[in-house]
Design an enzyme around this catalytic site. Structure first.
Site: not given
Length: 343
Positions: A223, A181
């Protein structure tokens, strides 16, 4: 063959997570964040209240129709429902893969003013082994980038990419799928084009680092942030513009080997997050990856508002979660429409 069994494990988890029409529920708010969320509805953040709330999420009937995985906070791995079932097992019994947030939050990056770096690599292997025995099959680690005229710096971009890659390599060595992420924050007055430029630079650096560390891209999830204008820019981008620019940027920087891209909502309202995901899937055509979601607040805000910390509101709160999950499930096919909000 040890290597083969790890690969099989990673592949099985990817198969269970990257499913058409489904996404991931982020329920991994840190202690300060859950205090903030609960405060908004006048609920005290006690262990009992956190357990009650997260039990409510994981026992929502039919949730696995649209949710394939859930990211949990460390505390939740050890918590149980009122009738003594462990929460990760409750999720798994529903057909939802339990995962765990493993980073320890950010601190300023020395000699790179305005940039931060995430802590938590020390002892990560041992922690992951423990989490795995508690049922976690995937993990999540977030690096944070803010946009300013000077940020992110070269040092910030390189350091954060290196840390994400080291985390991902450790996860894969243990048969745990890493969610990578790199969150580019929407705070600031920058244009949508500046956001696009930064995200592209950041993701190029991340994938270079993953390559250096021999991370197998078939067994990660990305992400990322959507490409949006800074929230103080005074400019409102249409869902079509956000979708178009985000897809251009992803095609430039994300290899086709990555199975699924699960966007973060990053301060968007529940409706915005669904609308923007829908716009992307409407024009994605034969994109090589799933375009999905891993939303926290954009799935949970209506749930918290319905719940208000009261046991008698549990059913209403679960209906609110089911509805948002269902709408995002429709957005995965580009089939969401505004009038579905009214049903």
């Amino acid at each position: 063959d040890f290597k083969m069994s790890i690969k099989t494990e990673l592949q099985n988890t990817i198969t269970d997570l990257a499913v058409a029409g489904k996404g991931i529920l982020a329920a991994d708010e840190s202690a300060p964040t859950i205090i903030k969320r609960f405060k908004a509805i006048n609920v005290e953040s006690t262990e009992a209240n956190r357990c009650a709330y997260r039990s409510l999420l994981l026992t929502t009937p039919g949730l696995s129709e649209f949710i394939s995985g859930v990211i949990l906070f460390e505390e939740t791995l050890g918590q149980t429902t009122d009738d003594g079932k462990r929460l990760p097992a409750v999720a798994a019994a529903q057909g939802i893969v339990p995962g765990i947030k493993v980073d320890k939050g950010t601190m300023p990056l020395i000699n790179a003013p305005g940039d931060v770096v995430t802590q938590g690599l020390d002892g990560l292997t041992d922690r992951l082994i423990g989490y795995k025995t508690q049922g976690a099959r995937f993990a999540k680690w977030r690096e944070v980038y803010s946009i300013s005229p000077d940020n992110p710096t070269q040092a910030g971009i390189a350091t954060n990419a290196e840390v994400l890659a080291r985390y991902a390599a450790i996860c894969q060595s243990l048969g745990i799928v890493p969610i990578v992420e790199p969150e580019v924050l929407l705070d600031g007055s920058h244009s949508i084009d500046r956001c696009m430029e930064v995200i592209e630079i950041v993701q190029h650096a991340v994938f270079h680092a993953l390559h250096r560390h021999h991370v197998e891209l078939e067994y990660i999830l990305l992400k990322p942030s959507m490409v949006v204008p800074g929230k103080d820019s005074g400019y409102r981008a249409s869902p079509d513009e956000i979708a178009e620019k985000t897809l251009i940027e992803l095609r430039r920087s994300v290899p086709a080997a990555v199975p699924s891209i699960n966007f973060l909502s990053g301060g968007q309202t529940p409706e915005e997050a669904t609308t923007n995901l829908n716009a992307m899937n409407a024009i994605a055509g034969n994109a090589p990856w799933h375009l999905s979601f891993s939303y926290g607040r954009a799935l949970q805000q209506p749930v918290l508002e319905a719940w208000q910390g009261k046991p008698e509101n549990t059913v209403a709160a679960q209906k609110a979660l089911y509805k948002r999950a269902k709408l995002n499930g429709a957005a995965r096919y580009g089939k969401y429409t505004k009038d579905m909000e009214q049903v």
